[in-house]
Design a protein around this motif. Sequence first.
Motif, short mmCIF file in Angstrom:
data_model
loop_
_atom_site.label_atom_id
_atom_site.label_comp_id
_atom_site.label_asym_id
_atom_site.label_seq_id
_atom_site.Cartn_x
_atom_site.Cartn_y
_atom_site.Cartn_z
N ARG A 117 36.48 -88.30 -55.62
CA ARG A 117 37.34 -88.23 -56.07
C ARG A 117 38.10 -87.01 -56.36
N TYR A 118 37.59 -85.96 -56.03
CA TYR A 118 38.33 -84.34 -56.11
C TYR A 118 38.39 -83.53 -54.19
N VAL A 119 37.90 -84.18 -53.37
CA VAL A 119 37.76 -83.70 -52.02
C VAL A 119 39.17 -83.62 -51.66
N ARG A 120 39.82 -84.58 -51.43
CA ARG A 120 41.53 -84.95 -50.99
C ARG A 120 42.54 -83.95 -51.62
N ALA A 121 41.50 -83.38 -53.00
CA ALA A 121 42.78 -82.51 -53.56
C ALA A 121 42.50 -80.68 -53.32
N LEU A 122 41.41 -80.84 -52.45
CA LEU A 122 41.12 -79.36 -52.56
C LEU A 122 41.70 -78.19 -51.34
N PRO A 123 42.77 -78.17 -50.39
CA PRO A 123 43.31 -77.99 -49.65
C PRO A 123 44.55 -77.88 -50.81
N ASP A 124 45.21 -78.82 -51.42
CA ASP A 124 45.96 -77.85 -52.71
C ASP A 124 45.76 -76.83 -53.45
N LEU A 125 44.14 -77.15 -54.00
CA LEU A 125 44.13 -76.87 -54.63
C LEU A 125 43.37 -74.91 -54.97
N LEU A 126 43.11 -74.90 -53.02
CA LEU A 126 42.75 -73.43 -52.62
C LEU A 126 44.20 -72.30 -52.46
N PHE A 127 44.96 -73.53 -51.89
CA PHE A 127 46.65 -72.76 -52.10
C PHE A 127 47.02 -72.42 -53.46
N PHE A 128 47.17 -73.35 -54.40
CA PHE A 128 47.05 -72.26 -55.37
C PHE A 128 46.38 -71.72 -56.10
N LEU A 129 45.11 -71.46 -55.91
CA LEU A 129 44.39 -70.38 -56.34
C LEU A 129 44.98 -69.41 -55.67
N GLU A 130 44.44 -69.07 -54.38
CA GLU A 130 45.15 -67.81 -53.74
C GLU A 130 46.23 -67.47 -54.16
N VAL A 131 47.47 -68.21 -53.74
CA VAL A 131 48.91 -67.90 -53.16
C VAL A 131 49.24 -67.22 -54.75
N ASN A 132 48.70 -68.12 -55.78
CA ASN A 132 49.26 -67.99 -57.47
C ASN A 132 48.89 -66.38 -57.64
N ASN A 133 47.11 -66.58 -56.89
CA ASN A 133 47.41 -65.40 -57.36
C ASN A 133 47.77 -64.14 -56.57
N ASP A 134 47.88 -64.02 -55.30
CA ASP A 134 48.91 -62.54 -54.41
C ASP A 134 50.46 -62.88 -55.14
N VAL A 135 50.91 -63.87 -55.77
CA VAL A 135 52.64 -63.62 -56.17
C VAL A 135 52.44 -62.98 -57.16
N LEU A 136 51.42 -63.25 -58.21
CA LEU A 136 51.58 -62.87 -59.74
C LEU A 136 50.81 -61.38 -59.30
N SER A 137 50.13 -60.87 -58.20
CA SER A 137 49.47 -59.84 -58.19
C SER A 137 51.11 -58.86 -57.37
N PHE A 138 52.21 -59.45 -57.08
CA PHE A 138 52.99 -58.53 -56.25
C PHE A 138 53.81 -57.28 -56.71
N HIS A 139 53.95 -57.81 -58.10
CA HIS A 139 55.14 -56.17 -58.93
C HIS A 139 53.94 -55.03 -58.41
N LYS A 140 52.58 -55.76 -59.37
CA LYS A 140 51.55 -54.06 -59.99
C LYS A 140 51.56 -53.85 -58.07
N GLU A 141 51.05 -54.74 -56.60
CA GLU A 141 50.93 -53.20 -55.82
C GLU A 141 52.52 -53.42 -55.25
N GLU A 142 53.49 -53.59 -55.49
CA GLU A 142 54.70 -53.11 -54.89
C GLU A 142 54.71 -51.37 -55.93
N LEU A 143 54.86 -51.67 -57.70
CA LEU A 143 54.35 -50.52 -57.89
C LEU A 143 53.64 -49.39 -57.32
#
Length: 297
Positions: free
Chosen positions: A155-181
Motif C-alpha cells: 500500500r505504501y512502498v511505491r511512495a517511499l522514494p518521493d516521501l524520502l525526497f520530501f523529508l530530506e529536501v523540505n528540511n534542507d530548504v527550510l534550514s537554508f536561511h539559518k545556515e546562510e546567516l
Amino acid sequence: LIESAHKYASLDVRFLYARLTALCLFLDDSIENGLFDDVAMFSHRMYLGQKQQHPVLALYQATMQELSDIHGNDTVLRDLAVLPFIVHIDACMIEMTLEVSLNTRGDTRDKTSQQNLPALAPKFPHYLRSKSGIAEPYAALVFKASKEQELPLIRYVRALPDLLFFLEVNNDVLSFHKEELAGETHNLIHLRTQSLVSVRAKGTGPDGHWTTQDTVQLLCNELSETVLRIDGLFQLEKCERKMRGELEEKDGVDDLDDVDLQIARQWRIARDGNIAYHLDCKRYKLEFLKQAVMDGN
C-alpha cells in the motif's frame, strides 16, 4: 518535530524517536569536540558485538535496539527505521572529511569564486544527502505509528522514494536561511548549485550564470511536484472526503478501506507537521516566512 509531525504515533514510539533524534544532533555536533575516535569506531564495535566506550554512544545503540524490537518481524520497516541511524554516524564522518575539500576553493554565492570550485557529478549532492540524512526512519514512522499497527507494504512502498525526497529536501530548504546567516556552505543547496554550475546550467544571475537562489527555486518546484504525487498515491483528497462523510457510492466510497484512511491520515499530519515544525521552531529563524504564510503570501 516528533510531536508536530507524528501525533498519531504511540507514546513509546514517539519517545524512542525523540531520544534518537536528540542523540543524533548531539553526536553530529560533538564529532569535533572529543568524540571523534569513539564515533569513528561506533559501527565497527557494534558489528563485532563490542561495548561502546562512550556512554552516549552506548545509549544510542541501546535505543536503536529498542526501536528494532518495536518492528517485530517486519524486516522492511525495521531496515527503514533502524539501519539509517547506524549509517548516519559513519556518514557524519564522511561529511566532515569532505567538507574541507569541497568548500575551500570557492563560494557558490560568488560568480568569480564559482570558477574555482571543483566539478561535482549532478547526482552527488543528493547522494551525500541521503548518506548523512536520516529520512528513512521518519518515513517508516508514517507507516508504523505503534508497535501493534500493521500496514501492508504494497500500500505504501511505491511512495517511499518521493516521501524520502520530501523529508530530506523540505528540511534542507527550510534550514537554508539559518545556515546562510551562519555562513555555512556545506549543504544540499550549495552543493547542488556547485554541480549545476559544473554543467553550465543557465540561471538568473549576471550573464545567465546559475545562482543559489535558482537552486532554491528549483528545489521548491520539485518539492511541490513531489507532494502532489504522494497525495495522489495515497488518495489523500478522496480519503479525507470519506472521513468527513462527503463521499457517496458513486464517488467510490467503497473503494477505500481502513488501511487507506490510516495511511492518508498519518501522511497528512507528517506532511503538514514537518513544515509547521520548521516554521515554528526558533532554531530556523523563519518568523518572517511564518508571518508571510499567515498573511496569505
